[in-house]
Scaffold this active site. Structure first.
Site: not given
Ligand code: GLN
Length: 475
Positions: A172, A148, A72
């Site tokens: 995410s 994400s 990532k």
């Molecule tokens: N969707 C969540 C956010 O936007 C989690 C994102 C994540 O786990 N990095 O904060």
């Protein structure tokens, strides 16, 4: 069959038997990426020549010897870009060091290969907040891969990666894994070093694997776990061999089903898949127990105070001086900060910084931030009490399958609710996995994957993986 579509475990067998070489794996992977990634857009960049160089020196006696792993784009790999899918860092930031997880992968013989798309600075649940490109779900290009870590999940699902690393602050890894039909594991807070992960919300972030199988997730967890003097929140605990006893079965295990996770808005087809996994676990000898996690309903609100508050502080380093592309021709230093940050950050990142700064501002910090911390404690205590009674907890990962592109983009609150089933695990610091459990029909012809989530007590990855393996064996 292309080597790119195989699991780590299968490839390792063939590598050690001398049936394939690391170079053949890289060749097949390159073909797979060239064939499919113009449609999927999981990768931001890759360097197959560098991978070939590493592959030709791979030590096959090591646990991940000769295995390429996608990364990532918020995890530093020496000499490679690390843009967090933000225009602020694109074309300027090259990682000057390896994150601890990358050093550990390299020491275990793995080959970090490719940078994977994500929501900008990991804020989002569709990968639609990437400022670089839109990643598509390999099961239906009109749908999001989740986020994400959408690139990390989509590449594994498209067989254009053997396995990848993602990061999980509120879901995410698990949510895109569910939407793409792969395995995604968020380790316990402190199990894996965060050194070299670009911080979003430091009390919630964890790095974890996205893989084709549960055994592969265990294998990667073995390698990346462990204390690290560069991350004071990494724990001084032993790393068990997570690959052992995966197939020990679930007979005698007590599994909790929290009623609060089966919400009214849940797609009935998802509910059916989760219920059928629970039935199968019962038939396999697990004792299924109804439990309650009474503070679940406050998890999303709590997270959206704590995560933006931490983000607003963590992201202050991106100012055009210390990090990030610098605005030209600003009148003075303050203008330079303002202009650089205004041009560099996308709208969701700005929204989080404003939210977080507000929640921490004097006069409001008590009302918002302190209160959120107190609710966080209640959420954590819910789990502590539940795990006095059960060995693991089974829930949906997300109340529905992957939405279409743009479905929620007009309403940030709607998108924040995507994380309703995953966020509490981050607030409590406990491990969670998403494992594929079936498919549901979404359009006339299309079938989309749905995952089941297994949560365990803090440092209870062994139980989580064992239950996940049982569910994988059903399919
Ligand atoms: N969707 C969540 C956010 O936007 C989690 C994102 C994540 O786990 N990095 O904060």
């Amino acid at each position: 069959m292309s080597l790119a579509s195989q699991s780590i475990t299968e490839l390792r067998k063939q590598l050690t038997a001398g049936e394939v070489t690391p170079l053949q794996i890289i060749d097949d992977l390159e073909k797979a990426v060239l064939a499919s990634d113009s449609e999927i857009n999981a990768y931001l960049s890759y360097d197959f020549d560098k991978a070939r160089e590493m592959a030709s020196n791979a030590d096959l006696s090591l646990p991940l010897g000769g295995i390429p792993i996608g990364i990532k784009d918020n995890i530093n790999t020496l000499g490679e870009p690390c843009s967090c899918a933000s225009q602020f860092l694109v074309d300027s930031y090259i990682a000057p060091y390896d994150a601890t997880v990358i050093s550990k992968l390299k020491a275990a013989g793995a080959i970090p290969l490719g940078r994977l798309n994500m929501d900008e600075f990991a804020m989002g649940s569709t990968t639609g907040n990437s400022s670089i490109k839109r990643t598509n779900n390999p099961h239906d290009l009109d749908r999001v891969p989740g986020g994400s870590s959408g690139g990390s999940a989509a590449a594994v699902a498209a067989n254009s990666a053997i396995a990848t690393l993602g990061s999980d602050t509120g879901g995410s890894i698990r949510q895109p894994a569910s939407h793409c039909g792969i395995v995604g594991l968020k380790p316990s807070y402190g199990r894996v070093s965060r050194y070299g992960l670009v911080a979003f919300a430091s009390s919630l972030d964890q790095i974890g694997p996205c893989t084709k199988t549960v055994a592969d997730a265990a294998l990667i967890l073995n390698v990346i776990s462990g204390p690290d003097e560069m991350d004071s929140t990494s724990l001084e605990v032993d790393t068990p061999d997570f690959t052992k006893n995966l197939n020990a079965g679930v007979a005698g295990l007590k599994l909790g089903i929290p009623k609060e996770y089966f919400t009214e808005g849940m797609d009935p087809a998802v509910r059916e898949i989760v219920n059928s996994a629970i039935d199968k676990l019962r038939n396999a000898g697990a004792e299924i127990v109804d439990i309650s996690l009474p503070h679940t309903e406050y998890a999303v609100a709590t997270y959206y105070i704590i995560a933006p508050a931490e983000a607003s502080s963590n992201l202050s380093r991106f100012d055009g001086i210390r990090y990030g592309n610098r605005a030209e021709q600003s009148g003075n230093l303050i203008d330079l900060y303002k202009d650089s940050r205004s041009a560099g950050f996308g709208s969701e990142v700005k929204r989080r910084i404003i939210l977080g700064t507000y929640a921490l501002s004097s006069g409001y910090d008590h009302k918002y931030y302190d209160k959120a911390q107190r609710v966080r404690t209640l959420i954590r205590e819910d789990f502590t009490k539940a795990f006095e009674q059960v060995d693991a907890i089974i829930t949906p990962v997300c109340p529905h399958a992957a939405p279409k592109h743009g479905e929620n983009s007009d309403d940030p609150l709607k998108e924040y609710l995507e994380d309703i089933c995953t966020i509490a695990a981050n607030l409590a610091g406990i491990p969670g996995i998403s494992v594929p459990a079936g498919v549901i029909s979404v359009d006339d012809r299309k079938e989309m994957p749905v995952g089941v989530q297994i949560l365990g007590p803090h440092l209870g990855e062994v139980a989580v993986l064992k239950v996940a393996q049982e569910i994988e064996n059903f399919l």
